[in-house]
Design a protein around this motif. Sequence first.
Motif, PDB file in Angstrom:
ATOM      1  N   MET A  68      54.574  28.354  47.197  1.00  0.00           N
ATOM      2  CA  MET A  68      54.149  28.296  45.831  1.00  0.00           C
ATOM      3  C   MET A  68      53.181  29.261  45.743  1.00  0.00           C
ATOM      4  N   THR A  69      52.944  29.992  44.953  1.00  0.00           N
ATOM      5  CA  THR A  69      51.899  30.826  44.409  1.00  0.00           C
ATOM      6  C   THR A  69      50.881  30.229  44.032  1.00  0.00           C
ATOM      7  N   LYS A  70      49.551  30.290  45.186  1.00  0.00           N
ATOM      8  CA  LYS A  70      48.446  29.942  45.027  1.00  0.00           C
ATOM      9  C   LYS A  70      47.760  30.240  43.480  1.00  0.00           C
ATOM     10  N   ARG A  71      47.332  29.055  42.485  1.00  0.00           N
ATOM     11  CA  ARG A  71      46.793  29.161  41.231  1.00  0.00           C
ATOM     12  C   ARG A  71      45.572  30.711  41.620  1.00  0.00           C
ATOM     13  N   SER A  72      44.287  30.589  41.688  1.00  0.00           N
ATOM     14  CA  SER A  72      43.678  32.067  41.888  1.00  0.00           C
ATOM     15  C   SER A  72      45.060  33.283  41.564  1.00  0.00           C
ATOM     16  N   ASP A  73      45.640  33.423  42.936  1.00  0.00           N
ATOM     17  CA  ASP A  73      46.972  34.421  42.639  1.00  0.00           C
ATOM     18  C   ASP A  73      47.517  34.870  40.750  1.00  0.00           C
ATOM     19  N   GLN A  74      47.787  33.164  40.888  1.00  0.00           N
ATOM     20  CA  GLN A  74      48.742  33.621  38.750  1.00  0.00           C
ATOM     21  C   GLN A  74      47.121  34.259  38.174  1.00  0.00           C
ATOM     22  N   VAL A  75      46.253  33.555  38.398  1.00  0.00           N
ATOM     23  CA  VAL A  75      45.164  33.965  37.242  1.00  0.00           C
ATOM     24  C   VAL A  75      45.021  35.868  37.769  1.00  0.00           C
ATOM     25  N   ALA A  76      44.738  35.950  38.687  1.00  0.00           N
ATOM     26  CA  ALA A  76      44.739  37.039  39.320  1.00  0.00           C
ATOM     27  C   ALA A  76      45.732  38.235  38.214  1.00  0.00           C
ATOM     28  N   ASP A  77      47.117  37.823  38.497  1.00  0.00           N
ATOM     29  CA  ASP A  77      48.041  37.717  38.046  1.00  0.00           C
ATOM     30  C   ASP A  77      47.623  38.290  36.280  1.00  0.00           C
ATOM     31  N   ALA A  78      47.697  37.003  35.795  1.00  0.00           N
ATOM     32  CA  ALA A  78      46.767  37.407  34.196  1.00  0.00           C
ATOM     33  C   ALA A  78      45.793  38.091  34.277  1.00  0.00           C
TER      34      ALA A  78
END
Length: 246
Positions: free
Chosen positions: A1-11
């Motif tokens: 599962m993708t880390k939340r911080s990685d999701q924010v970085a992508d956003a």
Amino acid sequence: MTKRSDQVADALKGLIAEHRLKPGDRLPQEKDLMVQFAASKGTVREALKALDTQGLIVTRTGPGGGAFVADVPPDRAMSLLANYFYFKDITIHDIYQLRVHLEPELAASVCGRLSNDDFQRLQNTMTIYDAPPKNQQEEHSQRLAELSFHEVLVDLCPNPILSFTCHFLLGLLKNLRLCHDIYDLPNPELWETGRHFQMQLLGALKRKDEEEVRRVMRAHMIRAESLMQAQETIVLDEFLPSKRLI
């Protein structure tokens, strides 16, 4: 599962692209990013740190500080990419399998676009070829100068993807331990071949003959691969496989 911080970085990368932010432009404040992405302070900071590590943004402290879009230098991007290949068993054929297809298109892309100053830059890289090398040091210098001729074409190429890819391949030839060992071996034919094809290519570029430019560069790459592979065989017979490392 993708880390939340990685999701924010992508956003955040999406935000930079969507708003067409340029190097030097400021990102929203940390508290605004927390609200926009419904994320905690720690998550936002981790995301910003990840983008900073990737070289996509820079962070500054103090008055007027914050996160800013960075200008990613090509050398940094290539250095990061080179790390991926650090322990790969790269061969001369691996490199020239791409060069033989890409460099003819690279050369053709600058045909008809070169100024007098551009031609002078190309000719300046060839001055070291005026005479055969007198010793191993001169021979090594000539090998690097031959690559400099191609680096000028890379710099003048209007296609950024083609330019970057060819630049990266040239970087492998300059930095691979295997290539250093090859260049240390005496080989007068490499000097003769490089000089011959570069003079032909320069003439075709001055005539703005795009098809001839492609033909000459392709022939150059095919011949260079043959000579380099012959040297590669000698090197690999004499040294351990670890010599292939960058």
